[in-house]
Write a protein that holds these residues in place. Sequence first.
Motif, PDB file in Angstrom:
ATOM      1  N   LEU A 136      -4.984  -4.302  -5.616  1.00  0.00           N
ATOM      2  CA  LEU A 136      -4.589  -2.977  -5.141  1.00  0.00           C
ATOM      3  C   LEU A 136      -5.778  -2.020  -5.209  1.00  0.00           C
ATOM      4  O   LEU A 136      -6.715  -2.234  -5.972  1.00  0.00           O
TER       5      LEU A 136
ATOM      6  N   LEU B 103       6.593  -0.267  -7.592  1.00  0.00           N
ATOM      7  CA  LEU B 103       5.830  -1.490  -7.859  1.00  0.00           C
ATOM      8  C   LEU B 103       6.042  -1.966  -9.291  1.00  0.00           C
ATOM      9  O   LEU B 103       6.138  -3.169  -9.545  1.00  0.00           O
TER      10      LEU B 103
ATOM     11  N   GLU C  74       5.500   3.331  -3.954  1.00  0.00           N
ATOM     12  CA  GLU C  74       5.275   4.229  -5.079  1.00  0.00           C
ATOM     13  C   GLU C  74       4.976   3.394  -6.337  1.00  0.00           C
ATOM     14  O   GLU C  74       5.504   2.283  -6.485  1.00  0.00           O
ATOM     15  N   PRO C  75       4.149   3.916  -7.248  1.00  0.00           N
ATOM     16  CA  PRO C  75       3.839   3.184  -8.484  1.00  0.00           C
ATOM     17  C   PRO C  75       5.074   2.748  -9.251  1.00  0.00           C
ATOM     18  O   PRO C  75       5.145   1.624  -9.753  1.00  0.00           O
TER      19      PRO C  75
ATOM     20  N   ARG D 270      -9.516   5.257 -14.017  1.00  0.00           N
ATOM     21  CA  ARG D 270      -8.631   6.153 -13.267  1.00  0.00           C
ATOM     22  C   ARG D 270      -7.383   6.520 -14.056  1.00  0.00           C
ATOM     23  O   ARG D 270      -6.536   7.248 -13.558  1.00  0.00           O
TER      24      ARG D 270
ATOM     25  N   GLY E 291       0.788  -1.238   0.000  1.00  0.00           N
ATOM     26  CA  GLY E 291       0.000   0.000   0.000  1.00  0.00           C
ATOM     27  C   GLY E 291       0.809   1.272   0.000  1.00  0.00           C
ATOM     28  O   GLY E 291       0.404   2.276  -0.582  1.00  0.00           O
TER      29      GLY E 291
ATOM     30  N   SER F 184      -2.137   3.828 -11.454  1.00  0.00           N
ATOM     31  CA  SER F 184      -0.813   4.452 -11.516  1.00  0.00           C
ATOM     32  C   SER F 184       0.266   3.438 -11.843  1.00  0.00           C
ATOM     33  O   SER F 184       1.202   3.726 -12.600  1.00  0.00           O
ATOM     34  N   VAL F 185       0.163   2.231 -11.273  1.00  0.00           N
ATOM     35  CA  VAL F 185       1.138   1.187 -11.572  1.00  0.00           C
ATOM     36  C   VAL F 185       1.026   0.763 -13.032  1.00  0.00           C
ATOM     37  O   VAL F 185       2.033   0.579 -13.723  1.00  0.00           O
TER      38      VAL F 185
ATOM     39  N   ASP G  14      -7.024   3.427  -7.655  1.00  0.00           N
ATOM     40  CA  ASP G  14      -6.156   4.540  -8.049  1.00  0.00           C
ATOM     41  C   ASP G  14      -4.692   4.105  -8.109  1.00  0.00           C
ATOM     42  O   ASP G  14      -3.952   4.488  -9.022  1.00  0.00           O
ATOM     43  N   GLN G  15      -4.270   3.313  -7.129  1.00  0.00           N
ATOM     44  CA  GLN G  15      -2.893   2.829  -7.112  1.00  0.00           C
ATOM     45  C   GLN G  15      -2.645   1.885  -8.284  1.00  0.00           C
ATOM     46  O   GLN G  15      -1.610   1.957  -8.948  1.00  0.00           O
ATOM     47  N   ALA G  16      -3.613   1.010  -8.565  1.00  0.00           N
ATOM     48  CA  ALA G  16      -3.475   0.076  -9.685  1.00  0.00           C
ATOM     49  C   ALA G  16      -3.351   0.826 -10.999  1.00  0.00           C
ATOM     50  O   ALA G  16      -2.558   0.454 -11.871  1.00  0.00           O
TER      51      ALA G  16
END
Length: 334
Positions: free
Chosen positions: A136, A117, A113-114, A206, A110, A143-144, A139-141
């Motif tokens: 994830l 990852l 940083e993208p 996103r 969590g 970005s990754v 939003d994080q997914a």
Amino acid sequence: MTGLTGPQTAAIVLMNLDRAHAIEVMKHLSEAEAETVAAEIIGLQDLDAATTARALAEFQRVATGHLPPARGGRDVAEVLLQASFGSERAAAVLGRASATLSNSAFDFLGAAEPAQLATLLDGELPQTVALVLAHLPVDQAASVLAALPDAARADVAHAIATMGTATQEAITVVAEALKARTGLFSSKDSPDALGGVQPLVEIINRSDATIEKALLASIEDRDSVLAEDIRSRMFTFADIVKLEDRDAQRVLRSIDIRSLAIALKGAHQAILDVINRNISERNRENLAEEAVALGPVRMSQVEEARAEIVRLIRTLEASGDITVQRSDEDEYVY
């Protein structure tokens, strides 16, 4: 179990009621409450008599004698939810409840940083990366996904969309392997997790306009039916015509006049009608003046302005501030 949370206690009580009474209780819960309790029911599969008795005692139902072990699990939660909310709503609540449990296996990622990852996942099979991204936060997914190399991004997106149910063993193996490589630890195990089109749609929602366009084009080349399914679930700029007036007004209050003027360049008349109908006369005048002052603009600017509006609409829908009506109506071409 030494200590019980409120949701756990409520779950155990429901599990020990006869089915008709449990369903009646569930009907009086909100979807959020039902989701929380359902997640606990799924996780509480084998309970001893002492734990059951303690939970019932907390509800002032004194347990005497030998109580039979309570039976939990996904099937029990599914039956209660279907009888209480109907099949469609039950599926959504159950999916969110299961996802709440599933995501915990990758909680240790969590704070990453993208870019970190993306580096960590570099070289993994698309199916492995898809499994991680599906667990994830959206939003994080997104970005990754954006940070992955171009060549890998479409493969991973396709893997997310076509991924079925991931087994406990698969999730554990991937999570443990990543933990070993990062030196981080997670205290929770994870049950089954679902992949499929909807998780990919939420991630694409996103993403920025460039990545969204490139991903859909790549998937179209591989599987036109899948690409159409994805598009049918996504809200597009043309779908503004499907908003109720009060929801359109809520959206428009948050949009800068200049950005709106750029987004409306070359827009279909039906979209212009919705916009003009839901802003004040003064703002209509300001919008017209801004459109004239802008002059010609690049299509990339128009697409990005529209994408910003769509992202706002998706955010407001996710927070429950507006309702987006999705139907089989033809999209407008602009």
